[in-house]
Design a protein around this motif. Structure first.
Motif, PDB file in Angstrom:
ATOM      1  N   SER A  52       0.830  -1.210   0.000  1.00 22.77           N
ATOM      2  CA  SER A  52       0.000   0.000   0.000  1.00 22.77           C
ATOM      3  C   SER A  52       0.863   1.258   0.000  1.00 22.77           C
ATOM      4  N   VAL A  53       1.912   1.234   0.813  1.00 23.57           N
ATOM      5  CA  VAL A  53       2.818   2.378   0.879  1.00 23.57           C
ATOM      6  C   VAL A  53       3.521   2.573  -0.461  1.00 23.57           C
ATOM      7  N   LYS A  54       3.996   1.475  -1.027  1.00 23.11           N
ATOM      8  CA  LYS A  54       4.700   1.533  -2.304  1.00 23.11           C
ATOM      9  C   LYS A  54       3.772   2.050  -3.408  1.00 23.11           C
ATOM     10  N   GLU A  55       2.540   1.586  -3.387  1.00 17.93           N
ATOM     11  CA  GLU A  55       1.556   2.023  -4.376  1.00 17.93           C
ATOM     12  C   GLU A  55       1.280   3.517  -4.233  1.00 17.93           C
ATOM     13  N   ALA A  56       1.143   3.980  -3.004  1.00 16.12           N
ATOM     14  CA  ALA A  56       0.883   5.408  -2.762  1.00 16.12           C
ATOM     15  C   ALA A  56       2.067   6.262  -3.222  1.00 16.12           C
ATOM     16  N   ILE A  57       3.281   5.794  -2.943  1.00 17.37           N
ATOM     17  CA  ILE A  57       4.465   6.529  -3.383  1.00 17.37           C
ATOM     18  C   ILE A  57       4.497   6.598  -4.913  1.00 17.37           C
ATOM     19  N   GLY A  58       4.150   5.506  -5.549  1.00 22.03           N
ATOM     20  CA  GLY A  58       4.088   5.497  -7.008  1.00 22.03           C
ATOM     21  C   GLY A  58       3.069   6.474  -7.553  1.00 22.03           C
ATOM     22  N   LYS A  59       1.910   6.568  -6.893  1.00 23.41           N
ATOM     23  CA  LYS A  59       0.884   7.524  -7.321  1.00 23.41           C
ATOM     24  C   LYS A  59       1.365   8.959  -7.142  1.00 23.41           C
ATOM     25  N   GLY A  68       4.151   9.688  -9.612  1.00 24.56           N
ATOM     26  CA  GLY A  68       3.781   9.458 -11.001  1.00 24.56           C
ATOM     27  C   GLY A  68       4.549   8.307 -11.632  1.00 24.56           C
ATOM     28  N   ASP A  69       5.130   7.453 -10.808  1.00 25.27           N
ATOM     29  CA  ASP A  69       5.896   6.303 -11.281  1.00 25.27           C
ATOM     30  C   ASP A  69       4.965   5.096 -11.380  1.00 25.27           C
ATOM     31  N   SER A  70       4.547   4.798 -12.593  1.00 20.94           N
ATOM     32  CA  SER A  70       3.569   3.720 -12.775  1.00 20.94           C
ATOM     33  C   SER A  70       4.156   2.351 -12.447  1.00 20.94           C
ATOM     34  N   LYS A  71       5.467   2.171 -12.639  1.00 26.24           N
ATOM     35  CA  LYS A  71       6.090   0.888 -12.323  1.00 26.24           C
ATOM     36  C   LYS A  71       6.040   0.624 -10.814  1.00 26.24           C
ATOM     37  N   THR A  72       6.401   1.621 -10.018  1.00 24.06           N
ATOM     38  CA  THR A  72       6.353   1.479  -8.560  1.00 24.06           C
ATOM     39  C   THR A  72       4.920   1.269  -8.088  1.00 24.06           C
ATOM     40  N   GLN A  73       4.000   1.978  -8.693  1.00 24.61           N
ATOM     41  CA  GLN A  73       2.588   1.845  -8.338  1.00 24.61           C
ATOM     42  C   GLN A  73       2.108   0.424  -8.632  1.00 24.61           C
ATOM     43  N   GLU A 129       3.989  -2.307  -8.903  1.00 22.55           N
ATOM     44  CA  GLU A 129       4.673  -3.229  -7.983  1.00 22.55           C
ATOM     45  C   GLU A 129       3.988  -3.220  -6.613  1.00 22.55           C
ATOM     46  N   GLY A 130       3.598  -2.044  -6.157  1.00 20.57           N
ATOM     47  CA  GLY A 130       2.906  -1.938  -4.874  1.00 20.57           C
ATOM     48  C   GLY A 130       1.566  -2.645  -4.894  1.00 20.57           C
ATOM     49  N   ALA A 131       0.832  -2.478  -5.980  1.00 19.46           N
ATOM     50  CA  ALA A 131      -0.469  -3.137  -6.096  1.00 19.46           C
ATOM     51  C   ALA A 131      -0.300  -4.659  -6.110  1.00 19.46           C
ATOM     52  N   ALA A 132       0.727  -5.136  -6.821  1.00 21.94           N
ATOM     53  CA  ALA A 132       0.974  -6.573  -6.872  1.00 21.94           C
ATOM     54  C   ALA A 132       1.379  -7.107  -5.504  1.00 21.94           C
ATOM     55  N   GLU A 133       2.211  -6.357  -4.805  1.00 20.48           N
ATOM     56  CA  GLU A 133       2.652  -6.782  -3.475  1.00 20.48           C
ATOM     57  C   GLU A 133       1.478  -6.799  -2.495  1.00 20.48           C
TER      58      GLU A 133
END
Length: 61
Positions: free
Chosen positions: A16-23, A26-31, A33-37
């Motif tokens: 969730s944290v990784k996904e939020a950081i990606g959002k 604006g880094d769609s890859k990090t977002q 990865e966070g969603a998958a995790e």
């Protein structure tokens, strides 16, 4: 409580944290990865819940 439930919850939070950081960045890859995790954490948590249920059902009374 099964160790998979604890690890799954931690993985969900980290995702969730990784996904939020990606959002935010604006880094769609990090977002993604966070969603998958986060999804993997939910699955691991569910497995732990099943193990707990089976353990409780087979526990001698």
């Amino acid at each position: 409580m099964d160790k998979d439930r604890i690890a799954g919850s931690a993985k969900q939070t980290k995702g969730s944290v990784k996904e939020a950081i990606g959002k935010i960045t604006g880094d769609s890859k990090t977002q993604a990865e966070g969603a998958a995790e986060k999804t993997a954490g939910r699955a691991q948590n569910a497995v732990g819940g099943i193990k707990d249920t089976v353990r409780d059902a087979t526990k001698p009374r």
